[in-house]
Structures are given as C-alpha cells and as structure tokens.
Design an enzyme around this catalytic site. Sequence first.
Site, PDB file in Angstrom:
ATOM      1  N   ASN A  87       0.860  -1.189   0.000  1.00 41.45           N
ATOM      2  CA  ASN A  87       0.000   0.000   0.000  1.00 41.45           C
ATOM      3  C   ASN A  87       0.895   1.238   0.000  1.00 41.45           C
ATOM      4  O   ASN A  87       1.511   1.553   1.009  1.00 41.45           O
ATOM      5  CB  ASN A  87      -0.902  -0.031   1.242  1.00 41.45           C
ATOM      6  CG  ASN A  87      -1.736   1.231   1.367  1.00 41.45           C
ATOM      7  OD1 ASN A  87      -1.800   2.038   0.448  1.00 41.45           O
ATOM      8  ND2 ASN A  87      -2.377   1.389   2.529  1.00 41.45           N
TER       9      ASN A  87
ATOM     10  N   LYS B 139       0.009   4.283  -0.202  1.00 44.63           N
ATOM     11  CA  LYS B 139      -0.618   5.472   0.407  1.00 44.63           C
ATOM     12  C   LYS B 139      -0.421   6.666  -0.548  1.00 44.63           C
ATOM     13  O   LYS B 139      -0.449   6.464  -1.759  1.00 44.63           O
ATOM     14  CB  LYS B 139      -0.072   5.698   1.815  1.00 44.63           C
ATOM     15  CG  LYS B 139      -0.170   4.397   2.646  1.00 44.63           C
ATOM     16  CD  LYS B 139       0.104   4.549   4.083  1.00 44.63           C
ATOM     17  CE  LYS B 139      -0.031   3.181   4.754  1.00 44.63           C
ATOM     18  NZ  LYS B 139       0.074   3.239   6.202  1.00 44.63           N
TER      19      LYS B 139
ATOM     20  N   HIS C  37      -9.487   0.912   4.987  1.00 44.25           N
ATOM     21  CA  HIS C  37      -8.204   1.149   5.665  1.00 44.25           C
ATOM     22  C   HIS C  37      -8.427   2.129   6.831  1.00 44.25           C
ATOM     23  O   HIS C  37      -9.229   3.049   6.722  1.00 44.25           O
ATOM     24  CB  HIS C  37      -7.187   1.709   4.670  1.00 44.25           C
ATOM     25  CG  HIS C  37      -5.789   1.709   5.210  1.00 44.25           C
ATOM     26  ND1 HIS C  37      -5.348   2.650   6.114  1.00 44.25           N
ATOM     27  CD2 HIS C  37      -4.750   0.869   5.010  1.00 44.25           C
ATOM     28  CE1 HIS C  37      -4.087   2.382   6.444  1.00 44.25           C
ATOM     29  NE2 HIS C  37      -3.706   1.298   5.786  1.00 44.25           N
TER      30      HIS C  37
ATOM     31  N   GLU D 241      -6.765   4.543   7.812  1.00 42.53           N
ATOM     32  CA  GLU D 241      -6.532   5.951   7.463  1.00 42.53           C
ATOM     33  C   GLU D 241      -7.730   6.529   6.727  1.00 42.53           C
ATOM     34  O   GLU D 241      -8.016   7.725   6.834  1.00 42.53           O
ATOM     35  CB  GLU D 241      -5.229   6.074   6.647  1.00 42.53           C
ATOM     36  CG  GLU D 241      -4.013   5.842   7.544  1.00 42.53           C
ATOM     37  CD  GLU D 241      -2.768   5.368   6.822  1.00 42.53           C
ATOM     38  OE1 GLU D 241      -2.704   5.427   5.581  1.00 42.53           O
ATOM     39  OE2 GLU D 241      -1.834   4.918   7.525  1.00 42.53           O
TER      40      GLU D 241
ATOM     41  N   GLU E  69      -4.933  -4.931  10.534  1.00 38.60           N
ATOM     42  CA  GLU E  69      -3.894  -3.917  10.698  1.00 38.60           C
ATOM     43  C   GLU E  69      -4.143  -3.136  11.994  1.00 38.60           C
ATOM     44  O   GLU E  69      -4.945  -2.189  12.004  1.00 38.60           O
ATOM     45  CB  GLU E  69      -3.916  -2.939   9.524  1.00 38.60           C
ATOM     46  CG  GLU E  69      -3.617  -3.571   8.180  1.00 38.60           C
ATOM     47  CD  GLU E  69      -3.084  -2.536   7.197  1.00 38.60           C
ATOM     48  OE1 GLU E  69      -1.975  -2.716   6.725  1.00 38.60           O
ATOM     49  OE2 GLU E  69      -3.789  -1.544   6.937  1.00 38.60           O
TER      50      GLU E  69
ATOM     51  N   GLY F 113       2.877   2.400  10.586  1.00 38.70           N
ATOM     52  CA  GLY F 113       3.786   3.530  10.426  1.00 38.70           C
ATOM     53  C   GLY F 113       4.555   3.891  11.684  1.00 38.70           C
ATOM     54  O   GLY F 113       5.187   4.940  11.758  1.00 38.70           O
TER      55      GLY F 113
ATOM     56  N   SER G 131       3.863  -2.078  10.058  1.00 43.09           N
ATOM     57  CA  SER G 131       5.328  -2.095  10.207  1.00 43.09           C
ATOM     58  C   SER G 131       5.944  -3.432   9.796  1.00 43.09           C
ATOM     59  O   SER G 131       6.926  -3.880  10.399  1.00 43.09           O
ATOM     60  CB  SER G 131       5.732  -1.711  11.637  1.00 43.09           C
ATOM     61  OG  SER G 131       5.315  -0.389  11.927  1.00 43.09           O
TER      62      SER G 131
END
Length: 250
Positions: free
Chosen positions: A12, A14, A98, A100, A169, A175, A212
């Site tokens: 991904n 992003k 996701h 985010e 996730e 991150g 990560s």
Amino acid sequence: MSAARRPLVAGNWKMHKTGPEAREFCVSLAALVSDAGPVDVAVCPPYTALEASASALAGSPIAVYAQNVHENEKGAHTGDISSAMILATGADGALIGHSERRAEGDTDAQIALRVRNAIDAGLMVVLCCGESLSTRQAGETEAWLTRQIRSALEHVQAGDIAHLVIAYEPIWAIGTGETASPEQAQEACAIVRRVASETIDGEALRVLYGGSVSAANAAELMSQPDVDGALVGGASLEPGPFAAIVAAAR
Ligand code: 13P
C-alpha cells in the site's frame, strides 16, 4: 500460513508516487518478481498512478489494487472513484476500510456497501480492520474486530470468497515501527477468520497482517498459521525491500 491458502503480499503506497515514479518502480519490481512462485503479489498505487502501474505490470504476475472505491456506480460524488473507473485503468482490486480512510470519515455502513459494490463489479477486495491502542489496552480487541468484520460483511455471501481478502492492521502498529508480535498477529487473525466464518468459508479466506511489516520481520509473522500474507506500507515503497518480503512469503 496454511498450505491450502495461497499467500498474498500487497504493498500500500498510500499518498506516494506520481504516475512516472510508479512506472519506474513497477518496471524494477517486475524484474525482481518475475516469478513469485506460489505467492500472489499486488501493489496499491494512488488513483492517479493506477493506469501507469497496470500498464507497466501487464504480462507480469503482479496485480494492481486501488486504495479505496466509492459505493455508488456513478453520480455527484466529487473527488471519488467508482469500481468501473478502477477496472478501466487496468487495475484488479481495491483496499476498502483502511484505518486511514476510516479516520478521514469512511463509515461502517459505507464500507459494507463498498465491499458489495466492488465485488459485484469484479474487483478483488482487501477489507481492512484493526483496533486502536486504547481499544487494545482496554482488552476490547476481540469485541472491536468482531463488530468491524460483522458490519463490513453485512452484504457479503458465501459465494464471494474468491473476491475477498481481509487484512488485520492494528492502528498502533501502522507507520510506527512497532510491529505486533507474531503471537498478537496470530491471535487477531484467528479472531478475524472465526468471525468471517459466520458468513463465508473461513478456512478458504486469506487473512493478512499489516503494520510495520519489513523484510526483517515478515517471515516470522507469515509463519503463523492464521497469517496468510502481509499488507505492507512503508517497506513497499522501494522495489528491493518489497521483493524481499515477497521472497519471505514463499
Ligand atoms: P506500514 O507498513 O508503513 O506500517 O503501513 C501499514 C499499512 O497501513 C498498510 O496498509
């Protein structure tokens, strides 16, 4: 990782890479991953780089997924993209839900409709779920994942299994460089599989871990029995490290 389920490693990106940057990356990656063996591989570029990525990867075993998709087929949705538009770029699938995107306002109800619409259109769907640090610390991870999965699969039917993957996730591992331990990843992916089994054949469902993931930790995470691959963020932005994660899945 179960021998019966073909692993998937998806990167991904992003909000990284323009079309020309994506093309350059994909040419390099295709040379490194010309034969992924028994592993499915996908990259998830921004919308504006889908077409460049798909054309650079044509003829390679690497698939291209978008990072989101709208639940409607067309209409007054400024800034959004439909399943048909994604397919027309040459891409094959989409991430949905996701964390985010959820943080930007995508709701559970939208996510459930997006999963349905995308599968109906013929896209592969990687549905994302995961808890926050405070939810984990409160001991509510299982309840949280149960609610997220039941809600997202509200419109899914048993026959959709070939078009669905779920990625666990944990938000606290995204991150941050702080990876879930293999035991934590295993425990959560097993919960995801169990809850999804209320709707589809859980033994056939691929459940990925994301958060990560790196070339250094990928093999141990993916060796867990309920972890069928990885959804990779930062470590997917350079061809070499991403190809090393693909190799770890073999
Ligand atoms: P990182 O691998 O950068 O933690 O990102 C994970 C992720 O959000 C993939 O979707």
